[in-house]
Design an enzyme around this catalytic site. Structure first.
Site, mmCIF file in Angstrom:
data_model
loop_
_atom_site.group_PDB
_atom_site.id
_atom_site.type_symbol
_atom_site.label_atom_id
_atom_site.label_comp_id
_atom_site.label_asym_id
_atom_site.label_seq_id
_atom_site.Cartn_x
_atom_site.Cartn_y
_atom_site.Cartn_z
ATOM 1 C CD GLU A 156 33.884 38.741 34.465
ATOM 2 O OE1 GLU A 156 34.002 37.677 33.844
ATOM 3 O OE2 GLU A 156 32.889 39.000 35.184
ATOM 4 C CE LYS A 210 29.994 32.343 36.387
ATOM 5 N NZ LYS A 210 29.883 33.784 36.586
#
Length: 422
Positions: free
Chosen positions: A231, A247
């Site tokens: 990420e 997510k």
């Protein structure tokens, strides 16, 4: 001022391995490896040997970093720990901390290597510029042993029991039902005490398993972070700034058809999509505080990226920065990454401190660099092994996003999926 030298090694992958191995002698190291991710400015970066450095707790940390960046006007590398939040909002952190990382640490490297394609750029401070050729010879002459190819098992313990975890997730859901928050990232720690770790070998093993786009190796004296992060927190290129929250996670499978089904199920999962969209809205709101009006744009929404261990649902949000926006203003508006807190951000962080058992410290913070031109790139410190050599303490934390639709058993399983490679 720096002296630059560019060359093309015969085998770039062999050179990268040798370069990383050579770095072990230094007290300060940041190694960033994109594993050929196309969105990265560099395939790999190595910064070693601090000339100057800044270390501070969260109190006025962003002011100190902003001042340090302006003073050096050079490349600086380091991290912001999660608890920088306490200097941004009226928050605190009182949970157990066995790692003892400072809240913020950055250093100006004497020696810097930027790798892109088949080219290596060496950028040495002028005071050590005469060492470039000797260092490259030393790196090239190294022998890389492949004799020890086995993984070393770590006896990890859980900070909280499974039943305690499930009970706390139910508490989060009650907060959501009362309207205190919409979503919250709840994390747990796994740890080992009196444990000797070979950080360089461990990182190489971890990277070989995962091949993530934001792999990082950080060392400051006796403190280590071995990261397999997928990420990006924040990247600035000129006036453009982007954030790429994750997510939504699904495991990989060796059977191609089963793996496709896992990916499709994630792509269509209404809970995962809802989680992702909520964080996209949070990031859009964060960026709007520092962006030119109407410039915030969602470039990708809920796109599935596949890595060796997991499928991930990732969104990309960009904006054009207002003129003269400084580093402090950018980080104050955006830190910490919304995917690691929840929404609303401040309320979620308050409940995180109430229910989690371990101080996050470097976990959920970010590691990266700032260039002399005030561009920067930072990952999110997740999927990472943190180690304190002096205390012989090894830690990894994993978490998942809790919503009103969460099933506590499924959230626990997601944590185990994320921890598997680690």
């Amino acid at each position: 001022m720096r002296t630059s030298y560019t060359f093309s090694p015969q085998d770039i992958e062999v050179f990268k391995h040798k370069l990383f191995h050579w770095s072990a002698q230094f007290n300060d190291i940041v190694w960033l490896n994109s594993n050929q991710d196309l969105n990265a400015d560099y395939d790999a970066v190595l910064a070693v040997d601090a000339f100057t450095a800044i270390q501070t707790d969260y109190t006025k940390a962003l002011d100190a970093l902003d001042e340090y960046q302006h003073q050096t006007q050079d490349w600086i590398f380091g991290y912001l720990g999660y608890d920088i939040k306490n200097g941004i909002e009226n928050l605190n952190s009182k949970n157990d901390d066995n790692l003892r990382f400072p809240d913020l640490y950055f250093f100006q490297p004497q020696k810097l290597f930027l790798i892109k394609g088949k080219n290596v750029e060496c950028h040495y401070l002028n005071m050590v510029a005469e060492e470039i050729k000797d260092d490259l010879k030393t790196i090239g002459d190294q022998y890389l042993s492949t004799a020890d190819n086995t993984f070393h098992q770590i006896d990890l313990k859980s900070k909280i029991s499974k039943q305690t975890y499930l009970s706390k997730v139910r508490e989060v859901i009650k907060h959501i039902q009362r309207g205190d928050i919409y979503e919250m990232n709840f994390c747990q720690e796994f740890y080992a005490e009196k444990h000797d770790l070979n950080p360089h070998q461990c990182f190489q093993d971890l990277n070989d398993i995962s091949r993530p786009p934001f792999a990082c190796f950080f060392k400051h004296e006796h403190l280590y972070a071995l990261g397999a992060s997928p990420e990006r927190f924040l990247k600035k290129s000129g006036k453009k700034i982007i954030s790429q929250p994750i997510k939504g996670t699904a495991r990989r499978h060796s059977d191609t058809e089963v793996d496709k089904n896992y990916k499709l199920k994630l792509q269509q999962d209404p809970k995962e999509i809802a989680e992702n969209v909520m964080i996209v809205d949070l990031v859009r709101n964060d960026l709007s505080k520092i962006a030119v009006k109407n410039s915030v744009e969602v470039e990708e929404l809920c796109k599935i990226y596949s890595y060796r261990q997991v499928h991930q649902m990732i969104s990309t949000i960009s904006a054009e920065l207002k003129t003269e926006t400084n580093l402090k203003e950018i980080l104050k508006a955006t830190f910490p990454m919304g995917s690691m807190t929840g929404a609303p951000k401040v309320s979620a962080m308050q409940i995180i401190e109430e229910l989690e058992s371990t101080k996050r410290g470097l976990y959920s913070g970010c590691i990266g660099y700032i260039t002399p031109y005030f561009d920067f790139d930072f990952n999110v410190v997740i999927r990472s092994i943190l180690h304190n050599v002096l205390k012989q303490y090894t830690s990894l934390m994993v978490g998942s996003a809790i919503t009103h639709k969460s099933i506590p058993e499924n959230e626990y399983e997601e944590c185990l999926v994320k921890a598997k490679a680690l």
